[in-house]
Every structure is written in C-alpha cells, then in structure tokens.
Design an enzyme around this catalytic site. Structure first.
Site, PDB file in Angstrom:
ATOM      1  N   SER A  18       0.811  -1.215   0.000  1.00 48.90           N
ATOM      2  CA  SER A  18       0.000   0.000   0.000  1.00 48.90           C
ATOM      3  C   SER A  18       0.846   1.267   0.000  1.00 48.90           C
ATOM      4  CB  SER A  18      -0.919   0.021   1.234  1.00 48.90           C
ATOM      5  OG  SER A  18      -1.933  -0.930   1.108  1.00 48.90           O
ATOM      6  N   GLN A  19       0.243   2.322  -0.515  1.00 50.50           N
ATOM      7  CA  GLN A  19       0.841   3.657  -0.478  1.00 50.50           C
ATOM      8  C   GLN A  19       1.097   4.033   0.989  1.00 50.50           C
ATOM      9  OE1 GLN A  19      -1.843   6.449  -2.235  1.00 50.50           O
ATOM     10  NE2 GLN A  19      -0.614   8.240  -1.721  1.00 50.50           N
TER      11      GLN A  19
END
Length: 213
Positions: free
Chosen positions: A64-65
C-alpha cells in the site's frame, strides 16, 4: 538486507510528505521513519521505495501507499499492548507498522504464496506478530476475539458482519468499502449491537478475496 543512511534519509523525506498530507500522529510518523520499506518490495522497485505510491508485490497484490498505511493506522488510535486484527497481511509492511506501535498483532492472509513469504520474512526484521494465519479474512478470528481494533487492507464490497462482532466495546474497525473505488470507513462499537460509522473519502485498494470453497 541492508538499511543504509541513504534509506533513512529518504524515509525522513517521506515522513515530511505525510505530514504535508495531513498525518499528525507522532507515533505513526515515527513508525514509518523506522521501517525499511525497501526491504518489503521487489528489487526492481527499490529506487522508488520511499515515494508515496503503491507498488506490485507477489500474487498480483500491492504494497500500500505509505499515506494510506499512515491514514488507516492513525484512525485505529493504537496504544501499546492493544490486541489488533489485520485482514490482509500482504507484504507485511502494515504488520510491521502495527508492531512498531507495540500492538499485539494477529494477521490473516488469503494468498498462500504471500503468506509463506511474509511469515518467514517478518521475523528476520524482528517484527513478530502474535499469530499469522493463512485463511479467509471475511471470517476474522472468532476464537481469538475480541479485538481492540481491526484493520482491513483490501477493498471490501461490503462490511463483513463477523468483523464487527469481533470488536470489543469501544473497539475500532477501519475498512475500505466499495467495488472499484472504496470509501475509507471507521466503525466504533458503542454497544452490543450499536456502532458509530464515519466515512473519510475515497481510496483505491486491491479487492479483499473470499474463500469460495
């Protein structure tokens, strides 16, 4: 597995980006600053490890970011010693953030390939979850409930009722809900059948897989 001064400097720049985007929890920012994200990624993406972006990992999943990780973690309001359930171990990066915060982490991964990789990898970095499970995140871990907080790290088309039922009173479920685009949603359990719901805007996640067997 090296973590150099250059990597640490890049993490400090990433922390500044997260602050500029509105992350305020000093504990969450400190965890992001401490964790060598580049070690959680495919070597072909190493030069990009400290950009605020999601990147592919094994089994058609993503890491994930960092902003998304920080945002979800901040919503959980973790205190040291909290019993936390993570749905979607993935690369183990979010797991590491929870461990850095002192949570007792129980984590479920649906993809067997990822489960095998991550369960061997995390202990090498001294991130030791209480339990890593290969299984169906939609079902949670009823035998180990209740949990102080639950985080879902993939897009859920609906809110699984077993996860709500596994929260303790006052507990928090952070879950991205929706099909193509998800709305980050926080449920706080206020009673046996009562939940306060708050929505926090749109995010994009890979889908939360269900065991069809």
């Amino acid at each position: 597995m090296k973590d150099t001064l250059k990597h640490k400097g890049l993490r400090q720049k990433l922390v500044k980006v997260l602050v500029d985007k509105g992350i305020t929890s000093e504990l969450v920012l400190e965890a992001i600053a401490n964790i060598p994200r580049h070690l959680f990624m495919d070597s072909s993406f190493l030069d990009h490890a400290y950009q605020d972006k999601a990147f592919p990992i094994a089994a058609d999943q993503t890491i994930s970011q960092p902003y998304t990780v920080a945002f979800q973690t901040e919503l959980m309001q973790i205190c040291k010693g909290d019993k936390v359930l993570e749905i979607g171990t993935g690369s183990g990066y979010q797991t590491a953030v929870l461990c850095e915060l002192g949570a007792k982490v129980y984590s479920i991964e649906r993809q067997h390939e990822l489960f095998k990789i991550t369960s061997k990898f995390l202990p090498k970095l001294n991130y030791r979850a209480k339990k890593l499970v290969f299984g169906d995140g939609y079902k949670g871990l009823p035998e180990l409930a209740p949990f102080k907080s639950i985080i879902v790290t993939a897009g859920a088309p609906f809110v699984p009722k077993p996860l709500l039922s596994q929260l303790e009173i006052g507990g928090r479920l952070v879950i991205p809900v929706g099909d193509k685009v998800q709305v980050m949603t926080l449920f706080v359990r206020t009673g046996l059948k009562q939940f306060d719901k708050t929505e926090f805007g749109e995010f994009k996640f890979v889908p939360l897989l269900e065991n069809k067997n």
